[in-house]
Design a protein around this motif. Structure first.
Motif, short mmCIF file in Angstrom:
data_model
loop_
_atom_site.label_atom_id
_atom_site.label_comp_id
_atom_site.label_asym_id
_atom_site.label_seq_id
_atom_site.Cartn_x
_atom_site.Cartn_y
_atom_site.Cartn_z
N ASP A 179 -36.48 -31.05 0.82
CA ASP A 179 -36.36 -30.51 -0.54
C ASP A 179 -37.18 -29.24 -0.74
O ASP A 179 -37.54 -28.90 -1.87
N ARG A 180 -37.47 -28.53 0.31
CA ARG A 180 -38.27 -27.30 0.18
C ARG A 180 -37.37 -26.12 -0.21
O ARG A 180 -36.15 -26.18 -0.05
N PRO A 181 -37.98 -25.03 -0.74
CA PRO A 181 -37.16 -23.90 -1.25
C PRO A 181 -36.29 -23.24 -0.18
O PRO A 181 -35.26 -22.65 -0.52
N ASP A 182 -36.70 -23.26 1.08
CA ASP A 182 -35.91 -22.59 2.11
C ASP A 182 -34.74 -23.43 2.58
O ASP A 182 -34.05 -23.07 3.54
N GLY A 183 -34.47 -24.55 1.89
CA GLY A 183 -33.37 -25.41 2.27
C GLY A 183 -32.15 -25.17 1.40
O GLY A 183 -31.57 -24.09 1.38
N TRP A 184 -31.73 -26.22 0.65
CA TRP A 184 -30.49 -26.15 -0.11
C TRP A 184 -30.54 -25.15 -1.26
O TRP A 184 -29.50 -24.63 -1.69
N LYS A 185 -31.71 -24.82 -1.78
CA LYS A 185 -31.80 -23.78 -2.80
C LYS A 185 -31.39 -22.43 -2.23
O LYS A 185 -30.65 -21.66 -2.85
N THR A 186 -31.85 -22.13 -1.03
CA THR A 186 -31.45 -20.87 -0.37
C THR A 186 -29.97 -20.89 -0.04
O THR A 186 -29.26 -19.87 -0.20
N PHE A 187 -29.47 -22.05 0.43
CA PHE A 187 -28.03 -22.14 0.74
C PHE A 187 -27.19 -21.88 -0.52
O PHE A 187 -26.17 -21.17 -0.47
N ALA A 188 -27.61 -22.43 -1.66
CA ALA A 188 -26.87 -22.23 -2.91
C ALA A 188 -26.86 -20.76 -3.32
O ALA A 188 -25.84 -20.23 -3.79
N GLU A 189 -27.99 -20.06 -3.17
CA GLU A 189 -28.03 -18.64 -3.53
C GLU A 189 -27.12 -17.81 -2.64
O GLU A 189 -26.42 -16.92 -3.10
N LEU A 190 -27.11 -18.11 -1.34
CA LEU A 190 -26.25 -17.35 -0.43
C LEU A 190 -24.78 -17.61 -0.68
O LEU A 190 -23.95 -16.70 -0.56
N ILE A 191 -24.42 -18.82 -1.05
CA ILE A 191 -23.00 -19.18 -1.19
C ILE A 191 -22.45 -18.72 -2.53
O ILE A 191 -21.31 -18.25 -2.63
N THR A 192 -23.23 -18.79 -3.61
CA THR A 192 -22.73 -18.48 -4.96
C THR A 192 -23.18 -17.12 -5.47
O THR A 192 -22.95 -16.82 -6.63
N SER A 193 -23.80 -16.30 -4.65
CA SER A 193 -24.26 -14.99 -5.11
C SER A 193 -23.08 -14.04 -5.28
O SER A 193 -22.01 -14.23 -4.70
N PHE A 194 -23.29 -12.99 -6.11
CA PHE A 194 -22.27 -11.98 -6.37
C PHE A 194 -22.60 -10.66 -5.70
O PHE A 194 -22.28 -9.59 -6.21
N ASP A 195 -23.24 -10.71 -4.56
CA ASP A 195 -23.58 -9.48 -3.86
C ASP A 195 -22.31 -8.81 -3.36
O ASP A 195 -21.30 -9.45 -3.05
N ASP A 196 -22.37 -7.44 -3.31
CA ASP A 196 -21.21 -6.68 -2.81
C ASP A 196 -20.93 -7.01 -1.36
O ASP A 196 -19.76 -7.02 -0.93
N GLU A 197 -21.96 -7.25 -0.59
CA GLU A 197 -21.79 -7.56 0.82
C GLU A 197 -22.31 -8.98 1.07
O GLU A 197 -23.47 -9.29 0.83
N ARG A 198 -21.42 -9.85 1.53
CA ARG A 198 -21.79 -11.23 1.81
C ARG A 198 -22.57 -11.28 3.12
O ARG A 198 -22.10 -10.80 4.16
N ARG A 199 -23.76 -11.86 3.06
CA ARG A 199 -24.66 -11.87 4.19
C ARG A 199 -24.57 -13.19 4.93
O ARG A 199 -24.37 -14.24 4.33
N SER A 200 -24.73 -13.10 6.24
CA SER A 200 -24.87 -14.31 7.06
C SER A 200 -26.36 -14.56 7.27
O SER A 200 -27.18 -13.65 7.18
N SER A 201 -26.68 -15.81 7.55
CA SER A 201 -28.09 -16.17 7.72
C SER A 201 -28.17 -17.33 8.71
O SER A 201 -27.22 -18.09 8.88
N GLN A 202 -29.32 -17.40 9.33
CA GLN A 202 -29.55 -18.50 10.26
C GLN A 202 -31.05 -18.77 10.33
O GLN A 202 -31.86 -17.92 10.00
N GLY A 203 -31.39 -19.99 10.72
CA GLY A 203 -32.79 -20.37 10.80
C GLY A 203 -32.92 -21.81 11.29
O GLY A 203 -31.97 -22.41 11.81
N THR A 204 -34.10 -22.34 11.11
CA THR A 204 -34.42 -23.69 11.60
C THR A 204 -35.10 -24.48 10.50
O THR A 204 -35.96 -23.95 9.78
N LEU A 205 -34.70 -25.73 10.35
CA LEU A 205 -35.31 -26.64 9.39
C LEU A 205 -35.81 -27.87 10.13
O LEU A 205 -35.12 -28.40 11.02
#
Length: 860
Positions: free
Chosen positions: A552-578
């Motif tokens: 339940d840390r901020p770099d988990g599903w909160k970050t996933f939600a921002e990346l998926i539902t953001s309105f940025d002009d360029e959709r960014r890919s991301s990767q990391g380790t949990l």
């Protein structure tokens, strides 16, 4: 006595009239009939002055009469003194009364005369006022008087037919005057009252009546007189207004013609130009329209002008297309020329663009026909009579109809009947109703579409669009391949779904709204959630709450939600380790997909991470051990240096004759000790240099180096080694190479190491060479020997530490020479290369760039 009395009365009267006597100080003025009665002295004031004069006379009379009586008594001696006094008093009183009476009578006559004059002047003034009022109250005029800021006074009236109000609304000029006249009048009145500017103007009422308005200033008052004009003056005023209106209209029309981008002109009865607009002047390339008129620059050709003159009449203006040259280009104009009694007027409209558009339209239609003919989609166009007007080759290939039949322009219903007879249309239960529904497109407002499943297995999507001018266009889209692809696509989706479900990696796909589209069992197993919690259409926030028990840390599903539902002009890919609370280590990746979807993948890296951590810990231990080794070597090197220096010093001391002679064996032993000590000192110095380089604390001392001196020092330092190995040295260096800016000590150490290594592997009696040359700002040093060479598999390891070739060399070593060379050349930002072949010797080349010293260091 009587003479004295008479003189006193005259003196009193003269004083009263002339004002020389203090008894009467009033001033007598002539009567002015132009002034009102209130300006004359009051009657009561005059009466008061009369009584004052009488009293003054009475006061001076007794002494005079007393003197006269005394003279009489003295002369006659007839009366006593008391009798004389009494007689004097009586005589004085009587005299004063007589004088007062006479004066009052005379003043009364004067007052009556003045009263008659005042009444006459008042009567004259009233008569003149009546005359003026009679003149002002004429029904054909009205006067408005402004006295300061007081309410204006209205005198007189205007005729009822003018429509002018008779009350206070008269000053609301906009109610009964035309707007233009009302605006001009109000502006003139403001100038009259504010700046005393007089005016004379003509205004027009809403009833088409003409009034003359005159504004003047007199005696601090402003007067405006309105006069209703009659007969000739009214006609002249109307003509003036009409003339102003016509001039305004002409000016407006000329301004409009000057503003439009169309050449316009006006000619007299002789055909000469009298006026042209700016567009005409630009067309004939005249600086100004006036110059075009004065120079008679013609816009049309002589033939065109003669044609206009011959054909244009007052009843039938000239209207035709004429070609002329404008700015060097042939241009077509639509010319209209109107003939009037005073001459003619014309205008020209550039239609070159229209002609070009018409030609372009014809070319476009032809091009469209050719384009449609090359399309793979069948197209058929029917005209307003429902007859075939156009078809392309794809239409012929689809239905396999006879060209002669198509060229006969068949009716749409006839064409459908022909296709039905050839068994090329779908079988219908009610053919008549189906055909009427298909032909209803000619009455439809929108495009109709339908799917035809032909007997030959083809599937067609038919689009029928009605034309606004009548007719329709039929387009037949072959969907056979599309249906086949769709079937295969659905099959592929099923296979893909099965594949994803059996993957060991967790996969979840989300839409742009943040709701999950699909997920596999591995995803749910990694996060410990049920299938119901990850069902399709579940929002990512709800999914994150279900997964919060695992992470339940901020770099988990909160970050996933921002990346998926953001309105940025360029959709960014991301990767990391949990690292989950359960100890699982997951590598995640956020990957944008088409259609604004996003895929989340999770790979279980627990075993790999544990192995990596073990390796990392081991590597850290090795790194620390290497640091301890370097520290140990550096410390031991420093500790060995002092004893070696003492051994070498005492060895040299034993060789001195002052300590006594040595026998041959002792001298030989001393030489061995000296040689071994020197080799050991060199080895310790090399180890110390490498340790300094590894520690990153070695600094180069740059200075200009004369290459001649450098080569001399190197040859002298290596001479003993060359003599011991029985090898000669050849140095090749062109003159005037210039100065090299580098560390002299380290550069000399590089060359000595290279020459020592070359002499060690060269056979006796051979020679080694040192070549020095310059390439731009780089200095290149090449050392060549004629030894056994180095095999290709060993070249990659020659710069490694403690890599030796003692088996082929004359003397062994620690294998640090070339490693030191590589380290020192790298510190100079240079490169070292080796070119060697077995049996043909070896060439070692060092390229060292020259650096720029600061100005202060260069000066030193």
């Amino acid at each position: 006595m009587s003479e004295m009395m008479h003189s006193l009365v005259e003196q009193a009267e003269d004083g009263a009239h002339a004002g020389s006597c203090p008894l009467y100080s009033g001033e007598r003025k002539p009567v002015d009939s132009s002034k009102t009665v209130t300006e004359k002295p009051g009657i009561l004031a005059r009466v008061a002055r009369i009584f004052a004069a009488g009293t003054a006379i009475a006061s001076i009379a007794p002494p005079v009469f007393a003197q006269v009586g005394a003279e009489a008594v003295a002369s006659a001696h007839l009366f006593t003194s008391s009798q004389v006094v009494g007689l004097s008093v009586v005589i004085g009183v009587i005299s004063a009364a007589l004088l007062s009476t006479l004066w009052v009578v005379r003043q009364r006559g004067n007052l009556e005369s003045e009263s008659r004059e005042i009444r006459s002047a008042l009567s004259d003034a009233q008569q003149r006022i009546s005359q003026y009022q009679a003149l002002i109250a004429d029904k054909n005029r009205r006067i408005v008087i402004w006295d300061g800021n007081e309410r204006p006074e209205l005198i007189g009236q205007l005729p009822a037919e003018t429509g002018a109000p008779q009350d206070s609304e008269f000053l609301a000029f906009g109610l009964w005057l035309k707007s233009r006249s009302a605006s001009e009048l109000e502006h003139a009145i403001d100038g009259l009252r504010g700046s005393a500017h007089s005016f004379d103007m003509v205004v027009e009422t809403h009833r088409e009546e003409i009034l003359e308005a005159q504004g003047r200033v007199s005696g601090g008052r402003a007067f405006v007189r309105f006069v209703a004009l009659n007969n000739l003056r009214a006609e002249l005023a109307e003509l003036k207004i009409e003339r102003d209106r016509l001039l305004s209209s002409i000016s407006a029309f000329q301004g409009m013609l000057d503003a439009i981008d169309l050449p316009a002109w006006q000619r007299d009865t002789e055909g000469r130009l009298t006026w042209v607009n700016h567009a005409y002047g630009e067309a004939v390339e005249a600086p100004t329209p006036e110059q075009a008129v004065s120079e008679g620059r013609e816009f049309l050709t002589t033939v065109a002008r003669e044609r206009i003159r011959a054909t244009a009449t007052t009843e039938s203006p000239f209207h035709d297309k004429i070609s002329t040259v404008v700015r060097g280009n042939r241009t077509f104009f639509d010319v209209v020329d109107v003939k009037v009694p005073s001459g003619s007027a014309g205008i020209a409209v550039d239609v070159s663009g229209i002609e070009a558009v018409r030609a372009e339209l014809e070319r476009t239609l032809k091009s469209h026909a050719e384009t449609l003919d090359h399309l793979a989609t069948p197209v058929a166009i029917f005209d307003g009579e429902r007859r075939l007007q156009f078809y392309n080759q794809a239409f012929v290939s689809l239905w396999e109809l006879d060209i002669a039949f198509l060229e006969s322009r068949p009716d749409n219903a006839e064409l459908l009947e022909r296709l039905r007879a050839a068994k090329k249309l779908p079988d219908q239960l009610n053919w008549k109703s189906w055909k009427e529904a298909a032909l209803s497109v000619y009455r439809a407002l929108d495009t109709q579409s339908d799917l035809w499943h032909l007997p030959n297995g083809q599937t067609l999507r038919v689009f029928a669009t009605a034309h606004p001018q009548g007719g329709a266009t039929w387009v037949f889209e072959n969907l056979t391949e599309q249906v086949d692809l769709e079937t295969r696509y659905n099959t592929l989706l099923k296979v893909q779904g099965e594949t994803i479900d059996h993957l060991s990696e967790g996969v979840a796909v989300f839409g742009p709204d943040g709701r999950i589209r699909l997920s596999n069992p591995a995803f749910r197993a990694l996060w410990g959630i049920t299938e119901a919690e990850a069902k399709p259409s579940t929002h990512i926030r709800a999914l994150g709450e279900a997964c919060s028990q695992s992470y339940d840390r901020p770099d988990g599903w909160k970050t996933f939600a921002e990346l998926i539902t953001s309105f940025d002009d360029e959709r960014r890919s991301s990767q990391g380790t949990l690292e989950l609370f359960s100890g699982l280590v997951l590598d995640y990746a956020v990957i944008p997909l088409p259609n604004a979807q996003t895929m989340l993948t999770f790979v279980n890296m627990t075993d790999s991470v544990r192995a990596e951590r073990a390796l990392t810990e081991k590597n850290e231990a090795l790194r620390k051990a290497d640091e301890l080794k370097n520290d140990f070597v550096q410390h031991v090197s420093y500790e060995l240096r002092s004893p070696l220096t003492n051994i070498i010093g005492f060895t040299d001391l034993l060789r001195t004759p002052g300590l006594g002679p040595l026998n041959d064996r002792q001298a030989e032993y001393i030489d061995h000790i000296s040689t071994s000590s020197s080799v050991l000192l060199t080895l310790v110095n090399d180890i110390l240099d490498l340790a300094t380089v590894d520690a990153g604390i070695m600094r180069l001392n740059y200075s200009p180096i004369d290459l001649g001196d450098l080569l001399d020092d190197v040859s002298m330092q290596i001479a003993d080694r060359l003599q011991e190995s029985g090898v000669t040295l050849e140095i090749t260096a062109p003159a005037h190479l210039g100065s090299l800016v580098a560390d002299p000590q380290r550069l000399k150490q590089i060359l000595v190491k290279l020459l020592s290594n070359a002499s060690n592997f060269s056979p006796e009696g051979s020679s080694i060479s040192l070549e020095c040359r310059r390439e731009g700002t780089d200095f290149v040093f090449s050392v060549r020997d004629r030894g056994p060479g180095i095999s290709q598999d060993m070249i990659a390891n020659v710069f490694d530490r403690f890599s030796t070739g003692a088996k082929s060399g004359k003397r062994g070593g620690a294998g640090l020479g070339l490693s030191i060379v590589d380290s020192f050349v790298s510190l100079h930002h240079g490169t070292v290369t080796i070119d060697s072949q077995p049996g043909k010797g070896t060439i070692v080349t060092c390229r060292i760039p020259s650096v720029d010293l600061p100005t202060s260091v260069a000066a030193e």
